[in-house]
Design a protein around this motif. Sequence first.
Motif, PDB file in Angstrom:
ATOM      1  N   GLU A 142      11.730   0.364 -30.390  1.00 43.26           N
ATOM      2  CA  GLU A 142      12.213   0.119 -29.119  1.00 43.26           C
ATOM      3  C   GLU A 142      12.152   1.399 -28.461  1.00 43.26           C
ATOM      4  OE1 GLU A 142      16.162  -1.565 -28.718  1.00 43.26           O
ATOM      5  OE2 GLU A 142      15.574  -3.025 -30.373  1.00 43.26           O
ATOM      6  N   TYR A 143      11.410   1.546 -27.616  1.00 43.68           N
ATOM      7  CA  TYR A 143      11.023   2.843 -26.555  1.00 43.68           C
ATOM      8  C   TYR A 143      10.651   2.440 -25.322  1.00 43.68           C
ATOM      9  CZ  TYR A 143       6.328   2.188 -28.141  1.00 43.68           C
ATOM     10  OH  TYR A 143       5.164   1.870 -28.649  1.00 43.68           O
ATOM     11  N   GLU A 144      10.751   3.179 -24.235  1.00 44.60           N
ATOM     12  CA  GLU A 144      10.259   2.940 -23.052  1.00 44.60           C
ATOM     13  C   GLU A 144       8.808   3.675 -22.719  1.00 44.60           C
ATOM     14  OE1 GLU A 144      12.650   3.815 -19.615  1.00 44.60           O
ATOM     15  OE2 GLU A 144      14.486   3.096 -20.897  1.00 44.60           O
ATOM     16  N   LEU A 145       7.893   2.712 -22.264  1.00 48.45           N
ATOM     17  CA  LEU A 145       6.568   3.391 -21.953  1.00 48.45           C
ATOM     18  C   LEU A 145       6.551   4.664 -20.823  1.00 48.45           C
ATOM     19  CD1 LEU A 145       4.589   0.250 -22.157  1.00 48.45           C
ATOM     20  CD2 LEU A 145       4.593   1.870 -23.705  1.00 48.45           C
ATOM     21  N   PRO A 146       5.937   5.498 -21.101  1.00 48.42           N
ATOM     22  CA  PRO A 146       6.011   6.576 -20.000  1.00 48.42           C
ATOM     23  C   PRO A 146       5.331   6.119 -18.699  1.00 48.42           C
ATOM     24  CG  PRO A 146       4.290   7.096 -21.622  1.00 48.42           C
ATOM     25  CD  PRO A 146       5.153   5.852 -22.143  1.00 48.42           C
ATOM     26  N   VAL A 147       5.803   6.433 -17.729  1.00 46.57           N
ATOM     27  CA  VAL A 147       5.377   6.164 -16.241  1.00 46.57           C
ATOM     28  C   VAL A 147       4.484   7.319 -15.596  1.00 46.57           C
ATOM     29  CG1 VAL A 147       6.219   5.566 -13.980  1.00 46.57           C
ATOM     30  CG2 VAL A 147       7.666   4.817 -15.754  1.00 46.57           C
ATOM     31  N   ALA A 148       3.512   6.982 -15.068  1.00 50.09           N
ATOM     32  CA  ALA A 148       2.499   7.781 -14.812  1.00 50.09           C
ATOM     33  C   ALA A 148       3.107   8.584 -13.702  1.00 50.09           C
ATOM     34  CB  ALA A 148       1.129   7.238 -14.432  1.00 50.09           C
ATOM     35  N   PRO A 149       3.015  10.006 -13.597  1.00 46.11           N
ATOM     36  CA  PRO A 149       3.768  10.730 -12.389  1.00 46.11           C
ATOM     37  C   PRO A 149       2.908  10.171 -10.965  1.00 46.11           C
ATOM     38  CG  PRO A 149       2.114  12.118 -13.458  1.00 46.11           C
ATOM     39  CD  PRO A 149       2.393  10.751 -14.434  1.00 46.11           C
ATOM     40  N   VAL A 150       3.787  10.241  -9.941  1.00 44.74           N
ATOM     41  CA  VAL A 150       3.128   9.808  -8.733  1.00 44.74           C
ATOM     42  C   VAL A 150       2.802  11.128  -7.953  1.00 44.74           C
ATOM     43  CG1 VAL A 150       3.567   8.677  -6.294  1.00 44.74           C
ATOM     44  CG2 VAL A 150       4.314   7.599  -8.586  1.00 44.74           C
ATOM     45  N   HIS A 151       1.755  11.428  -7.302  1.00 43.02           N
ATOM     46  CA  HIS A 151       1.566  12.798  -6.748  1.00 43.02           C
ATOM     47  C   HIS A 151       1.601  12.344  -5.104  1.00 43.02           C
ATOM     48  CE1 HIS A 151       0.585  14.918 -10.434  1.00 43.02           C
ATOM     49  NE2 HIS A 151      -0.113  13.731 -10.579  1.00 43.02           N
ATOM     50  N   GLU A 152       2.306  12.903  -4.266  1.00 44.91           N
ATOM     51  CA  GLU A 152       2.164  12.627  -2.973  1.00 44.91           C
ATOM     52  C   GLU A 152       1.336  13.944  -2.442  1.00 44.91           C
ATOM     53  OE1 GLU A 152       5.986  12.121  -1.361  1.00 44.91           O
ATOM     54  OE2 GLU A 152       6.454  10.779  -2.872  1.00 44.91           O
ATOM     55  N   TYR A 153       0.482  13.685  -1.838  1.00 42.31           N
ATOM     56  CA  TYR A 153      -0.583  14.566  -0.941  1.00 42.31           C
ATOM     57  C   TYR A 153      -1.404  13.900   0.173  1.00 42.31           C
ATOM     58  CZ  TYR A 153      -4.180  12.715  -4.305  1.00 42.31           C
ATOM     59  OH  TYR A 153      -4.865  11.637  -4.723  1.00 42.31           O
ATOM     60  N   GLU A 154      -1.719  14.587   0.963  1.00 37.36           N
ATOM     61  CA  GLU A 154      -2.647  14.194   2.018  1.00 37.36           C
ATOM     62  C   GLU A 154      -3.975  14.064   1.823  1.00 37.36           C
ATOM     63  OE1 GLU A 154      -1.879  15.777   6.079  1.00 37.36           O
ATOM     64  OE2 GLU A 154       0.351  15.945   5.660  1.00 37.36           O
ATOM     65  N   LEU A 155      -4.500  13.330   2.354  1.00 35.53           N
ATOM     66  CA  LEU A 155      -6.006  13.198   2.037  1.00 35.53           C
ATOM     67  C   LEU A 155      -6.707  14.082   2.998  1.00 35.53           C
ATOM     68  CD1 LEU A 155      -6.726   9.332   1.294  1.00 35.53           C
ATOM     69  CD2 LEU A 155      -6.767  11.202  -0.190  1.00 35.53           C
ATOM     70  N   PRO A 156      -7.770  14.921   2.842  1.00 37.64           N
ATOM     71  CA  PRO A 156      -8.347  15.562   3.986  1.00 37.64           C
ATOM     72  C   PRO A 156      -9.038  14.928   4.727  1.00 37.64           C
ATOM     73  CG  PRO A 156      -9.562  15.642   1.668  1.00 37.64           C
ATOM     74  CD  PRO A 156      -8.443  14.892   1.440  1.00 37.64           C
ATOM     75  N   VAL A 157      -9.042  15.451   5.967  1.00 35.48           N
ATOM     76  CA  VAL A 157      -9.816  14.662   7.167  1.00 35.48           C
ATOM     77  C   VAL A 157     -10.930  15.347   7.412  1.00 35.48           C
ATOM     78  CG1 VAL A 157      -9.392  13.820   9.569  1.00 35.48           C
ATOM     79  CG2 VAL A 157      -7.346  13.758   7.859  1.00 35.48           C
ATOM     80  N   ALA A 158     -12.040  14.650   7.579  1.00 36.43           N
ATOM     81  CA  ALA A 158     -13.090  15.591   8.073  1.00 36.43           C
ATOM     82  C   ALA A 158     -13.096  16.127   9.600  1.00 36.43           C
ATOM     83  CB  ALA A 158     -14.106  14.574   8.231  1.00 36.43           C
ATOM     84  N   PRO A 159     -13.661  17.195   9.906  1.00 35.95           N
ATOM     85  CA  PRO A 159     -13.242  17.685  11.169  1.00 35.95           C
ATOM     86  C   PRO A 159     -14.210  16.841  12.009  1.00 35.95           C
ATOM     87  CG  PRO A 159     -14.745  19.113   9.689  1.00 35.95           C
ATOM     88  CD  PRO A 159     -14.351  18.056   8.923  1.00 35.95           C
ATOM     89  N   ALA A 160     -14.031  16.946  13.328  1.00 34.44           N
ATOM     90  CA  ALA A 160     -14.572  16.444  14.413  1.00 34.44           C
ATOM     91  C   ALA A 160     -15.822  17.208  14.575  1.00 34.44           C
ATOM     92  CB  ALA A 160     -13.939  16.235  15.710  1.00 34.44           C
ATOM     93  N   LEU A 161     -16.693  16.310  14.910  1.00 35.02           N
ATOM     94  CA  LEU A 161     -18.123  16.854  15.119  1.00 35.02           C
ATOM     95  C   LEU A 161     -18.337  17.415  16.428  1.00 35.02           C
ATOM     96  CD1 LEU A 161     -20.194  13.416  14.031  1.00 35.02           C
ATOM     97  CD2 LEU A 161     -19.835  15.812  12.714  1.00 35.02           C
ATOM     98  N   PRO A 162     -19.113  18.477  16.398  1.00 35.75           N
ATOM     99  CA  PRO A 162     -18.961  19.292  17.852  1.00 35.75           C
ATOM    100  C   PRO A 162     -20.221  18.789  18.770  1.00 35.75           C
ATOM    101  CG  PRO A 162     -20.146  20.271  16.032  1.00 35.75           C
ATOM    102  CD  PRO A 162     -19.597  19.398  15.299  1.00 35.75           C
ATOM    103  N   TYR A 163     -20.790  17.682  18.417  1.00 39.09           N
ATOM    104  CA  TYR A 163     -21.584  17.262  19.326  1.00 39.09           C
ATOM    105  C   TYR A 163     -21.257  15.872  19.524  1.00 39.09           C
ATOM    106  CZ  TYR A 163     -23.797  15.257  15.326  1.00 39.09           C
ATOM    107  OH  TYR A 163     -24.076  14.689  13.993  1.00 39.09           O
ATOM    108  N   SER A 164     -21.937  15.126  20.511  1.00 36.05           N
ATOM    109  CA  SER A 164     -21.689  13.643  21.117  1.00 36.05           C
ATOM    110  C   SER A 164     -22.476  12.806  20.492  1.00 36.05           C
ATOM    111  CB  SER A 164     -21.090  13.743  22.555  1.00 36.05           C
ATOM    112  OG  SER A 164     -22.317  14.078  23.156  1.00 36.05           O
ATOM    113  N   ARG A 165     -22.544  11.722  20.392  1.00 28.66           N
ATOM    114  CA  ARG A 165     -23.513  10.817  19.919  1.00 28.66           C
ATOM    115  C   ARG A 165     -24.166  10.194  21.270  1.00 28.66           C
ATOM    116  NH1 ARG A 165     -20.798   7.775  14.697  1.00 28.66           N
ATOM    117  NH2 ARG A 165     -20.289   9.845  13.659  1.00 28.66           N
ATOM    118  N   THR A 166     -25.183  10.656  21.490  1.00 31.44           N
ATOM    119  CA  THR A 166     -25.691  10.178  22.568  1.00 31.44           C
ATOM    120  C   THR A 166     -27.114   9.858  22.327  1.00 31.44           C
ATOM    121  OG1 THR A 166     -26.171  12.338  23.450  1.00 31.44           O
ATOM    122  CG2 THR A 166     -24.360  11.103  24.476  1.00 31.44           C
ATOM    123  N   GLY A 167     -28.080   9.216  22.925  1.00 33.56           N
ATOM    124  CA  GLY A 167     -29.471   9.182  22.409  1.00 33.56           C
ATOM    125  C   GLY A 167     -29.770   7.601  22.244  1.00 33.56           C
ATOM    126  N   LEU A 168     -31.200   7.505  21.865  1.00 35.14           N
ATOM    127  CA  LEU A 168     -31.384   6.255  21.485  1.00 35.14           C
ATOM    128  C   LEU A 168     -30.747   5.487  20.300  1.00 35.14           C
ATOM    129  CD1 LEU A 168     -35.276   6.630  21.389  1.00 35.14           C
ATOM    130  CD2 LEU A 168     -33.830   5.466  23.194  1.00 35.14           C
TER     131      LEU A 168
END
Length: 170
Positions: A142-168
Amino acid sequence: MKLFLIAALLAVAAAAPSSYKTEEKKYEKDYKYPEIVVTSQSDERNLDGSSQWNYAQSDYATRAESQAQKKFVVTKVDDYGKETKEEVYGNTNQGSSYWVSPEGEKFTLTWVADDAGFQPKGAHLPVAPVHVYELPVAPVHEYELPVAPVHEYELPVAPALPYSRTGLGY
């Protein structure tokens, strides 16, 4: 005259007693034990296929047996594995025997032979041993199964593009 004497001599030699045992002497009965005779006997055959018979001997040995026809349901399997049920007729036998050994020990054997197989019963037949000990049981952990640790972190966000999307195509 010589021929007559030779023939007479051969006849006397052939008629002389032999030292070899005759068939009667070779298979002579042993009178050490009394002769066993059948004291009673019966045999009954019926039109429905059933029968019963028994006999008793002067040495107190007896045997009785009865037989009856019975309808059985059997399962047959063909070459392709398909099972089919079929009714067939078979025999069921039951009987008993009693005899006394040369040492004076009395034996009784009863049996039944039917769709469950041959089932003999008798006090002289061996019996499988009975286990008087308790079989071991695997331990329960009789034993309890270990619970996997929960990590709280922020996902990285890609920086905004310096140019605008224009063109064909935009």
